[in-house]
Design an enzyme around this catalytic site. Structure first.
Site, PDB file in Angstrom:
ATOM      1  N   ARG A   1     -19.944  -3.757  42.298  1.00  0.00           N
ATOM      2  CA  ARG A   1     -19.116  -3.059  43.262  1.00  0.00           C
ATOM      3  C   ARG A   1     -18.644  -1.977  42.852  1.00  0.00           C
ATOM      4  NH1 ARG A   1     -16.149  -8.509  45.719  1.00  0.00           N
ATOM      5  NH2 ARG A   1     -18.180  -9.301  46.450  1.00  0.00           N
TER       6      ARG A   1
ATOM      7  N   ASP B   1      -2.006  -8.766  55.001  1.00  0.00           N
ATOM      8  CA  ASP B   1      -2.819  -8.650  54.183  1.00  0.00           C
ATOM      9  C   ASP B   1      -2.924  -7.254  53.315  1.00  0.00           C
ATOM     10  OD1 ASP B   1      -5.530 -10.570  53.839  1.00  0.00           O
ATOM     11  OD2 ASP B   1      -5.864  -8.555  53.060  1.00  0.00           O
TER      12      ASP B   1
HETATM   13  C1  LIG Z   1     -10.450 -15.357  51.141  1.00  0.00           C
HETATM   14  S1  LIG Z   1      -9.448 -14.382  52.115  1.00  0.00           S
HETATM   15  C2  LIG Z   1      -8.313 -15.879  52.831  1.00  0.00           C
HETATM   16  C3  LIG Z   1      -8.320 -15.775  54.364  1.00  0.00           C
HETATM   17  C4  LIG Z   1      -7.506 -16.947  55.073  1.00  0.00           C
HETATM   18  N1  LIG Z   1      -6.196 -17.031  54.505  1.00  0.00           N
HETATM   19  C5  LIG Z   1      -8.417 -18.103  55.114  1.00  0.00           C
HETATM   20  O1  LIG Z   1      -8.056 -19.032  54.339  1.00  0.00           O
HETATM   21  O2  LIG Z   1      -9.409 -18.073  55.717  1.00  0.00           O
HETATM   22  C6  LIG Z   1      -8.160 -13.781  51.041  1.00  0.00           C
HETATM   23  C7  LIG Z   1      -7.465 -12.733  51.527  1.00  0.00           C
HETATM   24  O3  LIG Z   1      -6.351 -12.374  50.654  1.00  0.00           O
HETATM   25  C8  LIG Z   1      -6.078 -11.211  50.541  1.00  0.00           C
HETATM   26  N2  LIG Z   1      -5.483 -10.682  49.320  1.00  0.00           N
HETATM   27  C9  LIG Z   1      -5.835 -10.709  47.995  1.00  0.00           C
HETATM   28  N3  LIG Z   1      -4.697 -10.409  47.177  1.00  0.00           N
HETATM   29  C10 LIG Z   1      -3.736 -10.111  47.903  1.00  0.00           C
HETATM   30  C11 LIG Z   1      -2.539  -9.453  47.526  1.00  0.00           C
HETATM   31  N4  LIG Z   1      -1.862  -9.217  46.147  1.00  0.00           N
HETATM   32  N5  LIG Z   1      -1.804  -9.295  48.587  1.00  0.00           N
HETATM   33  C12 LIG Z   1      -1.807  -9.640  49.903  1.00  0.00           C
HETATM   34  N6  LIG Z   1      -2.909  -9.884  50.113  1.00  0.00           N
HETATM   35  C13 LIG Z   1      -3.932 -10.314  49.157  1.00  0.00           C
HETATM   36  C14 LIG Z   1      -7.491 -10.440  50.538  1.00  0.00           C
HETATM   37  O4  LIG Z   1      -7.427  -8.990  51.132  1.00  0.00           O
HETATM   38  C15 LIG Z   1      -8.008 -11.237  51.491  1.00  0.00           C
HETATM   39  O5  LIG Z   1      -8.197 -10.935  52.837  1.00  0.00           O
END
Ligand SMILES: C[S@@+](CC[C@H](N)C(=O)[O-])C[C@H]1O[C@@H](n2cnc3c(N)ncnc32)[C@H](O)[C@@H]1O
Length: 279
Positions: free
Chosen positions: A40, A150
């Protein structure tokens, strides 16, 4: 200019990058992630036109609020999601939680619902919540607000558009699919808009969960699903304590299917796997 994706990251570089990501957003890039990081980062170097990895690191270290740092975090995080993912949570809300909870709030003369989708990715989760609540609430006097946050500006952009391709919407169960999506475009390119009624309930905001939260709640329930899995235990602990502070008494915390509060110090009562109540 770097052209190869191979061997651009030494062990030491990997530590520098993973420390930076961890400090900024809590994502724990442990050793098993080295290959992913390598691939990446190589992509980021190429697309940003950085001659060396050091140039790249100098650039983002100097500007951790900037565009390239956001792109790096985007590249390191997983945004996988879907409408009505882990449908048991939506069934639980509909069948078990909302009827009693809404009666309780009505009795308090407070017909409002405050919900937080923390780590909402491209919006499928908060829109699924909006649809679930609209099916439950049959009167105009309910005031419903869903905060969806997010860290990734890229996913928030998609989320705000409320526009999804056919394959994202195809599996949505009825009656939600026919009631809450309108087709736009033609034939194979067809995509679907979430109806304004559901979109109006959701406010999308950029929020790094590691930083201050510019709101106090309290929320009736919080979805933080498939997010904490990327964090280490101390970070999860801090987060769970903060969720507690932002929930109403009797409110619920939902986690993802492979996450639990086991091993953390907390006072939530266990409802069923991945659902916890603040007593
Ligand atoms: C796998 S997705 C989960 C989406 C949804 N909650 C679901 O379960 O379908 C994880 C999300 O967490 C966000 N994320 C990761 N670290 C974060 C942080 N420190 N603060 C806010 N969001 C974060 C990522 O950008 C991503 O969009």
């Amino acid at each position: 200019m770097i052209n190869s994706t191979q061997d651009i990251i030494s062990e030491a570089d990997f530590r520098v990058i993973s420390d930076m990501v961890y400090r900024h957003c809590g994502i724990n890039l442990h050793d098993g992630k080295q290959e992913l990081v390598q691939a990446r980062i190589a992509k980021r170097l190429r697309s940003g036109g950085f001659a060396t990895l050091q140039d790249y690191l100098d650039h983002i270290e100097a500007d951790t609020g900037g565009q390239e740092f956001t792109a790096l975090i985007d590249a390191m995080s997983t945004n996988l999601t879907s409408f009505f993912r882990e449908i048991g949570h939506f069934d639980y809300l509909r069948q078990r939680f909302l009827p009693d909870w809404m009666a309780h709030k009505n009795k308090l003369n407070n017909p409002s619902l405050r919900v937080w989708s923390a780590g909402c990715s491209t919006g499928e989760e908060p829109y699924s919540l909006a649809m679930t609540l609209l099916e439950q609430v049959h009167s105009q006097h309910w005031d419903i607000k869903i905060l969806a946050t997010d860290i990734s500006t890229r996913v928030l952009h998609t989320a705000k558009s409320g526009l999804y391709s056919y394959d994202r919407v195809d599996g949505v169960p009825e009656p939600y699919r026919s009631r809450y999506f309108v087709p736009c475009g033609h034939s194979r390119e067809q995509s679907f808009h979430v109806v304004p009624e559901a979109r109006l309930l959701v406010s999308f905001r950029y929020l790094n969960l590691m930083n201050d939260w510019p709101f106090t709640g309290p929320f009736d329930f919080i979805f933080c699903r498939n997010v904490m899995i990327y964090f280490d235990k101390p970070t999860q602990q801090r987060l769970v304590n903060r969720f507690w502070d932002h929930l109403s008494d009797g409110g619920l915390l939902f986690t993802g299917h492979s996450e639990s509060l086991t091993g953390l110090d907390h006072s939530f009562s266990y409802v069923q796997p991945t659902i916890y109540r603040k007593p």
